[in-house]
Each structure stands twice: as structure tokens, then as C-alpha cells.
Design a protein around this motif. Structure first.
Motif, mmCIF file in Angstrom:
data_model
loop_
_atom_site.group_PDB
_atom_site.id
_atom_site.type_symbol
_atom_site.label_atom_id
_atom_site.label_comp_id
_atom_site.label_asym_id
_atom_site.label_seq_id
_atom_site.Cartn_x
_atom_site.Cartn_y
_atom_site.Cartn_z
ATOM 1 N N VAL A 2 0.845 -1.185 0.000
ATOM 2 C CA VAL A 2 0.000 0.000 0.000
ATOM 3 C C VAL A 2 0.886 1.243 0.000
ATOM 4 O O VAL A 2 1.897 1.275 0.696
ATOM 5 C CB VAL A 2 -0.887 0.016 1.273
ATOM 6 N N ILE A 3 0.501 2.250 -0.786
ATOM 7 C CA ILE A 3 1.148 3.552 -0.694
ATOM 8 C C ILE A 3 0.244 4.417 0.166
ATOM 9 O O ILE A 3 -0.966 4.486 -0.064
ATOM 10 C CB ILE A 3 1.336 4.203 -2.075
ATOM 11 N N GLY A 4 0.809 5.042 1.179
ATOM 12 C CA GLY A 4 0.013 5.858 2.081
ATOM 13 C C GLY A 4 0.805 7.018 2.650
ATOM 14 O O GLY A 4 2.018 7.110 2.477
ATOM 15 N N LYS A 5 0.088 7.888 3.333
ATOM 16 C CA LYS A 5 0.695 9.061 3.946
ATOM 17 C C LYS A 5 0.687 8.888 5.461
ATOM 18 O O LYS A 5 -0.328 8.509 6.048
ATOM 19 C CB LYS A 5 -0.101 10.309 3.561
ATOM 20 N N VAL A 6 1.823 9.167 6.079
ATOM 21 C CA VAL A 6 1.910 9.096 7.540
ATOM 22 C C VAL A 6 1.162 10.303 8.102
ATOM 23 O O VAL A 6 1.486 11.448 7.787
ATOM 24 C CB VAL A 6 3.375 9.129 8.019
ATOM 25 N N ILE A 7 0.125 10.039 8.906
ATOM 26 C CA ILE A 7 -0.656 11.152 9.443
ATOM 27 C C ILE A 7 -0.418 11.375 10.930
ATOM 28 O O ILE A 7 -0.722 12.447 11.443
ATOM 29 C CB ILE A 7 -2.164 10.995 9.163
ATOM 30 N N ILE A 27 -1.170 5.294 9.139
ATOM 31 C CA ILE A 27 -1.033 5.528 7.712
ATOM 32 C C ILE A 27 -2.420 5.668 7.080
ATOM 33 O O ILE A 27 -3.295 4.838 7.312
ATOM 34 C CB ILE A 27 -0.300 4.349 7.022
ATOM 35 N N GLU A 28 -2.590 6.723 6.263
ATOM 36 C CA GLU A 28 -3.811 6.889 5.483
ATOM 37 C C GLU A 28 -3.507 6.445 4.057
ATOM 38 O O GLU A 28 -2.661 7.045 3.390
ATOM 39 C CB GLU A 28 -4.263 8.348 5.474
ATOM 40 N N PRO A 29 -4.169 5.379 3.569
ATOM 41 C CA PRO A 29 -3.916 4.920 2.201
ATOM 42 C C PRO A 29 -4.224 6.019 1.180
ATOM 43 O O PRO A 29 -5.187 6.759 1.333
ATOM 44 C CB PRO A 29 -4.868 3.742 2.032
ATOM 45 N N TYR A 37 -7.706 3.285 8.175
ATOM 46 C CA TYR A 37 -6.314 3.612 8.436
ATOM 47 C C TYR A 37 -5.544 2.344 8.779
ATOM 48 O O TYR A 37 -6.116 1.345 9.190
ATOM 49 C CB TYR A 37 -6.206 4.613 9.584
ATOM 50 N N ILE A 38 -4.236 2.407 8.617
ATOM 51 C CA ILE A 38 -3.356 1.279 8.923
ATOM 52 C C ILE A 38 -2.395 1.721 10.016
ATOM 53 O O ILE A 38 -1.857 2.827 9.963
ATOM 54 C CB ILE A 38 -2.537 0.880 7.675
ATOM 55 N N VAL A 39 -2.191 0.868 11.005
ATOM 56 C CA VAL A 39 -1.137 1.102 11.991
ATOM 57 C C VAL A 39 0.030 0.218 11.571
ATOM 58 O O VAL A 39 -0.117 -0.998 11.466
ATOM 59 C CB VAL A 39 -1.592 0.763 13.428
#
Length: 87
Positions: A2-7, A27-29, A37-39
Motif C-alpha cells: 500500500v502507498i500511504g501518507k503518515v498522518i 497511515i492513510e492509504p 487507516y493502517i497502523v
């Protein structure tokens, strides 16, 4: 993957012993369902606002420096946001 942004970071005063030493990031995909969201564990030094590549599932255990109950790990920091279909 997954590509995501660290929020954000997860701050925990108590956690499972083998999680000690792992920084946990939220992480927000970037693509697909953005409401989930992913931890993910991070050992490479990703920071808030960065795009990251996250590996999930049972294969994550191969990327850990020590065995831990982790099913998502940051495996790369993306230098440039990818374009899909010219967008």
C-alpha cells in the motif's frame, strides 16, 4: 503493498514486550478506501506527512529485526508521488 501518507504516531506507555523499539505510525492509504487507516511498524525513520510504502500480511514477519505481533510495516519512503493513468 500500500502507498500511504503518515498522518500521526501511536504513543503507548505500555505495550507487548516484543513491540518495544518499534515506532508505530498511523497511515492513510492514498488509493482505495481512505476511511480505513493502517497502523504500521517503522524501523526506517519515516516521519509525519511523508509518503510511504507499507507491506501487510504474514510476509511482514520476514522484514522484522525480531519476532513481534505486527502485520504491517513501512518498507520504503516514496520520493515522488506516482501518477496513475495520467493523473
Amino acid at each position: 503493498m500500500v502507498i500511504g501518507k503518515v498522518i500521526s504516531r501511536v504513543v503507548s506507555t505500555r505495550k507487548y514486550d516484543t513491540l518495544q523499539g518499534y515506532k508505530l505510525l498511523i497511515i492513510e492509504p492514498c488509493y482505495g478506501n481512505k476511511e480505513e487507516y493502517i497502523v504500521a511498524a517503522d524501523e526506517i525513520g519515516a516521519g509525519e506527512g511523508e509518503l510511504v510504502l507499507v507491506s501487510t500480511g504474514s510476509s511482514v514477519q520476514y522484514g522484522l529485526s525480531k519476532h513481534a505481533p505486527i502485520d504491517a510495516i513501512v518498507v520504503g519512503i516514496v520520493d515522488q508521488e506516482p501518477t496513475i493513468n495520467g493523473k
